[in-house]
Design a protein around this motif. Sequence first.
Motif, PDB file in Angstrom:
ATOM      1  N   SER A  15       0.841  -1.362  -0.047  1.00  0.00           N
ATOM      2  CA  SER A  15      -0.001   0.122  -0.251  1.00  0.00           C
ATOM      3  C   SER A  15       0.786   1.129   0.037  1.00  0.00           C
ATOM      4  O   SER A  15       0.386   2.586  -0.421  1.00  0.00           O
ATOM      5  CB  SER A  15      -0.889   0.147   1.177  1.00  0.00           C
ATOM      6  OG  SER A  15      -0.220  -0.092   2.514  1.00  0.00           O
ATOM      7  N   ARG A  47      -1.203  -9.325  -4.440  1.00  0.00           N
ATOM      8  CA  ARG A  47      -2.500  -8.525  -3.821  1.00  0.00           C
ATOM      9  C   ARG A  47      -2.201  -8.430  -2.021  1.00  0.00           C
ATOM     10  O   ARG A  47      -1.850  -9.251  -1.559  1.00  0.00           O
ATOM     11  CB  ARG A  47      -3.696  -9.266  -4.123  1.00  0.00           C
ATOM     12  CG  ARG A  47      -4.878  -8.670  -3.478  1.00  0.00           C
ATOM     13  CD  ARG A  47      -6.160  -9.258  -3.737  1.00  0.00           C
ATOM     14  NE  ARG A  47      -6.430 -10.256  -2.394  1.00  0.00           N
ATOM     15  CZ  ARG A  47      -6.137 -11.590  -2.670  1.00  0.00           C
ATOM     16  NH1 ARG A  47      -6.060 -12.016  -3.800  1.00  0.00           N
ATOM     17  NH2 ARG A  47      -6.320 -12.105  -1.568  1.00  0.00           N
ATOM     18  N   CYS A  50      -6.874  -4.358  -0.841  1.00  0.00           N
ATOM     19  CA  CYS A  50      -7.204  -4.146  -2.344  1.00  0.00           C
ATOM     20  C   CYS A  50      -5.923  -3.551  -3.215  1.00  0.00           C
ATOM     21  O   CYS A  50      -6.491  -3.158  -4.336  1.00  0.00           O
ATOM     22  CB  CYS A  50      -8.381  -2.930  -2.308  1.00  0.00           C
ATOM     23  SG  CYS A  50      -7.529  -1.536  -1.429  1.00  0.00           S
ATOM     24  N   TYR A  51      -4.663  -3.489  -2.865  1.00  0.00           N
ATOM     25  CA  TYR A  51      -3.593  -3.065  -3.638  1.00  0.00           C
ATOM     26  C   TYR A  51      -3.108  -4.118  -4.296  1.00  0.00           C
ATOM     27  O   TYR A  51      -2.906  -5.153  -3.701  1.00  0.00           O
ATOM     28  CB  TYR A  51      -2.648  -2.383  -2.604  1.00  0.00           C
ATOM     29  CG  TYR A  51      -3.094  -1.356  -1.963  1.00  0.00           C
ATOM     30  CD1 TYR A  51      -3.272   0.170  -2.632  1.00  0.00           C
ATOM     31  CD2 TYR A  51      -3.748  -1.364  -0.667  1.00  0.00           C
ATOM     32  CE1 TYR A  51      -3.859   1.080  -1.830  1.00  0.00           C
ATOM     33  CE2 TYR A  51      -4.134  -0.137   0.030  1.00  0.00           C
ATOM     34  CZ  TYR A  51      -3.973   0.949  -0.579  1.00  0.00           C
ATOM     35  OH  TYR A  51      -4.580   1.876   0.185  1.00  0.00           O
ATOM     36  N   CYS A  97      -4.272  -3.835 -12.451  1.00  0.00           N
ATOM     37  CA  CYS A  97      -4.047  -3.772 -11.206  1.00  0.00           C
ATOM     38  C   CYS A  97      -4.296  -2.130 -10.629  1.00  0.00           C
ATOM     39  O   CYS A  97      -4.362  -1.522 -11.296  1.00  0.00           O
ATOM     40  CB  CYS A  97      -2.451  -3.984 -11.400  1.00  0.00           C
ATOM     41  SG  CYS A  97      -1.901  -5.620 -11.542  1.00  0.00           S
ATOM     42  N   TYR A  98      -3.990  -2.298  -9.320  1.00  0.00           N
ATOM     43  CA  TYR A  98      -4.016  -0.879  -8.731  1.00  0.00           C
ATOM     44  C   TYR A  98      -3.037   0.064  -9.076  1.00  0.00           C
ATOM     45  O   TYR A  98      -3.048   1.128  -9.373  1.00  0.00           O
ATOM     46  CB  TYR A  98      -4.057  -1.143  -7.220  1.00  0.00           C
ATOM     47  CG  TYR A  98      -4.232   0.204  -6.395  1.00  0.00           C
ATOM     48  CD1 TYR A  98      -5.343   0.902  -6.170  1.00  0.00           C
ATOM     49  CD2 TYR A  98      -3.047   0.820  -6.052  1.00  0.00           C
ATOM     50  CE1 TYR A  98      -5.350   1.993  -5.565  1.00  0.00           C
ATOM     51  CE2 TYR A  98      -3.039   1.989  -5.329  1.00  0.00           C
ATOM     52  CZ  TYR A  98      -4.233   2.636  -5.031  1.00  0.00           C
ATOM     53  OH  TYR A  98      -4.477   3.687  -4.270  1.00  0.00           O
TER      54      TYR A  98
END
Length: 160
Positions: A15, A47, A50-51, A97-98
């Motif tokens: 994160s 993962r 949520c990242y 992806c984030y």
Amino acid sequence: MSTELQAITQYVKLSDINDSHIGKYIMICGRVDNMRKNGSICFVILRDRCYTLQSVGFRKEIKDTFYSLLNLKNETYIHLSGSLTKLPSNIAQIESCYYKNFELKIDSIHIISKPVEDLPFSLADANCICTEDNQQRSKVLLPTRLDHRYFELRTPLNNA
């Protein structure tokens, strides 16, 4: 990994990754969210909550651990070390992806824990809403979701 490289390596939470880490050697931990295998290249989507971050391993660069990378199952908790790089100019963005503008070039992998059993369904299937006959339905039926609620709570759709 050389001792000089270990000295300049820093652990970064998934994160907390940002542009200042580009070009640096970092270590990250997370669960395998998805994998794409393409001959001598393996893409691992890592993962943490949520990242998500795309990691890429090349057979010629990580000969010793490449085959263990290919055999990873989804939800395996792993520790990756490598350099964070910007995407090549011929690739626009990583849409799945984030973090869309950079990826981790894998140098080493350490498996922390493997899933005990095969997963009842994939997170991608639980997250997908299909439309049939003008009705929105999930690919995973409600009884299956409720029987495996502990796993279904990990879907981004539930966290929205």
